[in-house]
Design a protein around this motif. Structure first.
Motif: not given
Lengths: 145, 145, 145, 145
Positions: B107, C3, C6, C9
């Motif tokens: 991702e 973004s 994310k 994380s």
């Protein structure tokens, strides 16, 4: 053999780690010289006359620092690196010309002009001898594919 | 109006501080995105497959950071700035392509590819619209002469 | 979700990527704000009165940029990171105080003071909540041992 | 006398531009050494065992670069500079310890450990001799008040 040169000669196919090390070294010297010259200019009585010099110093310092880092990486030479080294050569030349205008008044400008000139020369040599195009062939890329 | 944009519109003749601010913003986002992606890649199990991605991330992060700084200065646009923005656009494109190769697995690579793409576009637009050639006409230069 | 957040994380045990992302974001905004304020100060008529402001801006910009990068890496929080975030908080506070002295005269100083204040606050919160001590536990370290 | 030293001795009340120049020089050498070591680690077959080394290298490179720049500015030494030099000393020590773990396997790690050690020593000396507290008294500040 210089320590940086030794480190650069590991894992590279490029024939001349020495000239690469010289160019990197010239970039770092120029970065610092420009940081110091900008600061010394800021301390001068006639700082208004040195504004453009300070700005060019700051630009040049930043570009030189990044160019040194990028030249140190084992990536294949490409258009990106060429454009960056070109930007570095030009930043150094602009800064050299401006510093030389103040060289008779300010020793720091005189010294900085010399450092800029040397860095611009190293960058141009690297571009001309096309060393940049043989910098890489990195092992990692091979593994990567 | 955004705070950066306000700061950029002071003392400049350039008509569009907004698009300049967007480009600077895109560079900073891309710098950080690449730092984070490099680090996340380093933490992945299959790190050997990501070496080239990490190196391109590091190159791209450095070049984006310096481009943002340089674009923020009130110097007249010139060949130096053009070469630097060109280097930045290319660094972003190289990094985008590599990140996209790993996007289905990671991702962070998918997100980073998108940030790189946007930054490359901003840089190319700036080069094409030749905004760079009207960036400056800086007050300081006037004083300086 | 943003973004950067994310990306942060992934692969971390830290509970709050959101506040980490906020701190990183504040650092980057402050870096750029200081680069722009230094440059705008250089363009002012009364540049001699702004020398200290320019130097603090340049110091603050550099420290903020590095702190953002360091906070983005999955290393265990340690004394190094704490000292760095401490240096960043102090650089921001020094710069804020100086910028505020010129805020009534120069809009860029007023805006920069606000950005510095926010960054200093984010850094101090991070130090106080001891989030820094839970930042890491990185997968890589585990693999490494 | 070395060019950097000459530039630093202008406009400063600090008694020893020589030791300041040495410290700045050690920081720049360490920055570059860490950039090169990180890149060389990335190219090694057993890159998974070197993740922590790479991250510490990147952290150390960034902190060293900024410390060199900050030490070059004629601002009065203060808590900010002390915290930054402290962060730099710690980053170097962390990196040295990790690099030494891989020194028998990788020449670049052995060389980098030595450069880190020297930089950490220079920083600690600067902190201990409290040179940092006499760095400044900058002309600009005087003008500024």
């Amino acid at each position: 053999m210089h320590s940086l040169e030794k480190m650069l000669s590991r894992g590279r196919t490029i024939a001349e780690p020495q000239s690469l090390a010289e160019c990197i070294d010239a970039c770092l010297n120029c970065e610092l010289s420009c940081v110091v010259c900008a600061d010394a200019c800021l301390g001068e009585r006639e700082v208004e006359a040195l504004r453009r010099c300070i700005r060019l110093n700051l630009d040049c310092a930043d570009v030189c620092g990044v160019t040194a880092r990028s030249l140190s990486r084992q990536l294949q030479a490409d258009d990106m690196l060429r454009a960056l080294v070109e930007a570095c050569a030009r930043a150094c030349s602009l800064c050299e010309v401006e510093c030389r205008r103040h060289a008779s008044m300010h020793e720091h400008c005189r010294l900085c002009a010399a450092t800029c000139r040397r860095c611009a020369e190293c960058c141009r040599e690297a571009l001309e001898r096309q060393q940049l195009s043989t910098r890489g062939d990195d092992a990692a890329a091979a593994v990567d594919v």
